[in-house]
Design an enzyme around this catalytic site. Structure first.
Site, short mmCIF file in Angstrom:
data_model
loop_
_atom_site.label_atom_id
_atom_site.label_comp_id
_atom_site.label_asym_id
_atom_site.label_seq_id
_atom_site.Cartn_x
_atom_site.Cartn_y
_atom_site.Cartn_z
N ASP A 65 0.82 -1.21 0.00
CA ASP A 65 0.00 0.00 0.00
C ASP A 65 0.85 1.26 0.00
O ASP A 65 0.55 2.23 -0.67
CB ASP A 65 -0.91 0.02 1.24
N SER A 66 1.94 1.22 0.78
CA SER A 66 2.75 2.44 0.86
C SER A 66 3.46 2.67 -0.47
O SER A 66 3.66 3.81 -0.88
CB SER A 66 3.74 2.35 2.01
N LYS A 80 -4.05 5.27 12.36
CA LYS A 80 -4.56 4.83 11.06
C LYS A 80 -4.27 3.34 10.96
O LYS A 80 -3.16 2.92 10.63
CB LYS A 80 -3.87 5.59 9.92
N LYS A 135 -9.40 14.18 12.30
CA LYS A 135 -10.72 14.61 11.82
C LYS A 135 -11.16 15.81 12.65
O LYS A 135 -10.95 15.83 13.87
CB LYS A 135 -11.75 13.50 12.03
N CYS A 174 37.34 8.90 -19.63
CA CYS A 174 38.57 9.12 -20.39
C CYS A 174 38.76 8.09 -21.51
O CYS A 174 39.75 8.16 -22.24
CB CYS A 174 39.78 9.08 -19.46
ZN ZN Z 1 39.02 7.09 -16.79
#
Ligand code: ZN
Length: 683
Positions: free
Chosen positions: A35-36, A120, A290, A411
């Site tokens: 759910d999260s 909750k 609430k 490089c």
């Molecule tokens: Zn490198």
């Protein structure tokens, strides 16, 4: 303002994904994310739509009230829509919510607004309908207007009275959460294991799975409980009074309910809840607030899907799911190549995350992580998020296994992986822009060339100016002097100081030169060993050419030196044979006239030393060798004849014995000072 294409693209992907999870959850009853995790996706969608309101079309999951219910169940119409709650994921979001309520109610600033805060509970919302005091039906939330009939489960859910007093309204709907307590959940899974049944992943899934069964003949007893959190129509003038009435009728109400006077109270409640979370008998995923007065609730009313007078203050989800858009390779200052996942941005624990470390090739192979994969990510503390697993069912058909690059992306130099090591490394050292500044800083540091006035900031500056790209450039800095002294932050004096310090550094001690080369695994102690074996520039150059001429594995002769193992020998070879390093070093060496090591032999002649405990990087054997070279006898036992006991970390009983006998006990640093002093006395 039009929506940028990449935002539209992200929005489309999110919508598709959320719709898929809705289907898996509501219709097929087999969610593949928590759910999260779902909340994180949803939260991101809401965020995008708040930034670009034109995205919030009727097709968006944010505008659609739930999904259609399971077909097999009988349907029950709710007396009043069963809304879900807006989420607040952080204090600023909560503050915004509270302020919006106060503003809409036009409350004067001094007037408090009363809230009821609750746990909750992470369960399943169930609505009970009573007709003339008799339980008529129990149903799930469904699409918010119509739920699935689960009345046949009521006998197995504790906390649901079958009758309530007759003087209640003719029709009454009571809402609450059905859940399984943590203790009962563990017991259930224990029994499942015993019977060889599949285990439930979470208490919530177990509760939801149970009430979604048409058949109540279950293998394992599932102790469901019901706790009230709402009633329609209103039976009192405040929520608090309504819950007291419900308790009087025989319903269970949670112990978490608490009257709060304003934002500060709510925040305190939340922080306290986070602390006691583990002690609460059921799973919770945050707090619910609430407004207590029902007339205020009515005044504020509802949005499409959510009430305006209540909010869920969620605990930060430390896990989330997202998509790997790309895998890029970062080159660290020591040349290590680290693969990094570029993610579709997602909220994890209240922070927007767009990148995650993939560590190395082994990790990618083990988890089979591919570009395009849906993955689960996790954050712990402030650490960079990790990809914990791939959600295989969502893998796109086009996804191919990730292949590590054979060249350094910075490089273009060769990339190597040493035996027994997990990391790939660019071996170009100072020639690789990703490593150059760090390598040059190391070279000019106090422990090596010791150039005064050239700190990390100055090295970076000179590198970026293009004055200092290689070690030899140090000795050409005076050619830039005129321009350099006129640059902001510089002057005649500071530049002259550096230039004269560079001149002095030509005579750097040979062991410090070895150290300054920055060969991986070669610390100060090993540098000393190498300086004895290769005591001048000619010897170093001979070694370099020898390693460049011969075949692989021929660096073995280096392991004959005490304190040089196969790994260090390999690193030395890699360093000297790296493309371009020979001319680079030849040029650098041409400016140097290193000071040879002093002859320390015999300075400690006739003395007996004992080492105990462990020393940095396991350098004890090197210290012992040093002592022998100085003519001391290295013994393993402390006796009256012992001159010094040199103590590392976690020393054994030798220390106690030395204390008893009154023998001087030295740290590593004190030992090195003694050695230096004796050398000076001797020379
Ligand atoms: Zn490198």
């Amino acid at each position: 303002m039009s929506v940028p294409p990449e935002i539209r693209q992200e929005w489309q992907e999110l919508v598709q994904e959320i719709l898929l999870h809705n289907r898996l959850y509501y219709q097929e009853d087999r969610p593949i994310i928590s759910d999260s995790e779902y909340d994180s996706l949803y939260h991101r969608l809401v965020f995008l739509e708040s930034q670009h309101p034109e995205l919030s079309t009727p097709y968006s999951p944010t505008q659609r009230v739930g999904e259609r219910s399971l077909e097999q169940f009988q349907k029950v119409d709710h007396l009043f829509p069963l809304y879900s709650l807006t989420n607040a994921f952080c204090t600023p979001e909560l503050e915004k919510f509270v302020m919006s309520c106060r503003k809409a109610l036009e409350l004067p600033s001094e007037e408090p607004l009363h809230w009821v805060a609750e746990h909750k509970i992470d369960g399943l919302t169930v609505a009970l309908q009573y007709k003339q005091g008799n339980l008529k039906s129990a149903s799930t939330r469904g699409d918010g207007r119509q739920g699935e009939d689960i009345t046949h489960h009521v006998p197995f859910i504790s906390g649901i009275p079958l009758r309530i007093p007759l003087h209640t309204p003719e029709l009454l709907e009571i809402r609450g959460e059905v859940f399984i307590s943590k203790k009962d959940f563990q017991e259930m899974n224990r029994q499942c294991k015993e019977k060889g049944l599949e285990l439930f992943s979470t208490a919530r899934n177990a509760a939801a799975g149970t009430v979604r069964q048409l058949d109540i003949d279950l293998d394992i007893p599932r102790p469901l409980q019901f706790i009230v959190h709402g009633v329609f129509p209103q039976i009192a003038d405040t929520y608090q009074k309504a819950t007291q009435q419900l308790i009087a009728w025989g319903f269970c109400y949670q112990s978490g309910g608490q009257l709060c006077l304003g934002l500060d109270d709510l925040i305190d409640y939340y922080h306290n809840l986070q602390e006691i979370r583990d002690d609460i008998p059921y799973e919770i995923d945050g707090a619910v607030y609430k407004i207590n007065r029902f007339d205020f609730q009515d005044q504020l009313g509802y949005r499409t899907k959510t009430p305006r007078f209540a909010v869920a203050h969620k605990f930060p989800a430390l896990q989330s799911t997202t998509v790997i858009k790309d895998i890029v390779i970062q080159v660290g200052r020591t040349g290590v190549l680290t693969p990094v996942a570029c993610l579709r941005p997602v909220y994890v624990g209240g922070v927007c995350v767009a990148r995650a470390s993939l560590h190395n090739q082994d990790e990618i192979t083990r988890k089979d992580i591919r570009i395009g994969d849906h993955v689960r990510i996790q954050r712990a503390g402030d650490v960079i998020p990790q990809v914990t697993e791939v959600i295989q069912p969502l893998r796109p058909k086009s996804a191919v296994p990730f292949e590590f690059p054979q060249l350094c992306p910075v490089c273009q130099g060769p990339v190597l992986r040493l035996e027994g090591q997990v990391a790939y490394r660019c071996v170009q050292g100072v020639q690789c822009p990703a490593q150059a500044i760090w390598a040059l800083r190391h070279l000019v540091s106090k422990e090596s060339l010791n150039i005064k006035g050239l700190g990390p900031k100055q090295v970076k500056f000179l590198y970026q100016m293009g004055y200092l790209n290689s070690p030899a450039d140090l000795f050409k800095l005076d050619s830039h002097k005129e321009a350099w002294i006129n640059l902001p932050g510089w002057g005649q004096k500071s530049v002259d100081q550096i230039l004269s310090s560079i001149q002095e550094s030509r005579h750097v001690a040979i062991d410090k030169l070895w150290y300054g080369l920055g060969i991986p695994q070669v610390g100060q102690a090993t540098s000393l060993v190498l300086a004895r074996a290769f005591p001048d520039l000619q010897a170093v150059k001979n070694l370099m050419h020898k390693l460049n001429q011969e075949q692989s594995q021929d660096e073995e002769f280096l392991t004959e030196l005490e304190g040089v193992g196969p790994l260090i020998a390999q690193e030395i070879k890699i360093f000297f044979v790296a493309p371009g390093n020979v001319p680079l070093l030849e040029e650098f060496f041409s400016y140097l006239a290193p000071t040879p090591l002093k002859d320390i032999s015999q300075v400690l002649k006739g003395k007996t030393v004992v080492f105990t405990g462990s020393f940095e990087n396991g350098s004890r054997s090197i210290l012992e060798q040093q002592a022998r070279q100085a003519g001391a006898c290295v013994s393993s036992a402390v006796t009256k004849k012992t001159t010094y006991l040199i103590c590392g970390q976690d020393p054994g009983q030798k220390r106690e014995k030395a204390e008893k006998l009154g023998i001087p006990i030295l740290s590593k640093q004190q030992w090195e000072e003694v050695l230096q002093k004796d050398i000076l006395n001797h020379s």
